[in-house]
Motif scaffolding. Sequence first.
Motif: not given
Length: 129
Positions: A1-14, A16-23, A63-66
Amino acid sequence: DVCSSDLYPITFSPVDTIARGDLVGTYDFIRQGWDPDHLIAVSDEALTGGRTMLVSPLVWAVALHKRDIVGELLAFGAHVAQSGNRVAPCVADATGDTDLADLLRRYPGAMPADACPAWTRETPLRLPD
């Protein structure tokens, strides 16, 4: 049962993606019309003291070294000369990333090291109100 995990992160805004380094996620926001020069609401215990504040996506990524996100933002429309971005090289200096600071200062309008605000010389770096 996978709702959210490292494989399927929930992204609400830019933020979130910046903080995760998600290009890919950051690019998706840009592709959908998000302007990488608009200020974003961020919060971080170390960088903002837990307060929510508005900063540019470029400053946040620095600031986050991304570094990859910094490059992506610059490639897809962030302008260092924009008022919210001019301080990005100072933030890079403050976080010990002098190579990134030097790179950012090659862009027109970037703040020179001798003009950096005093708050960028504080350790640990804490973004101002």
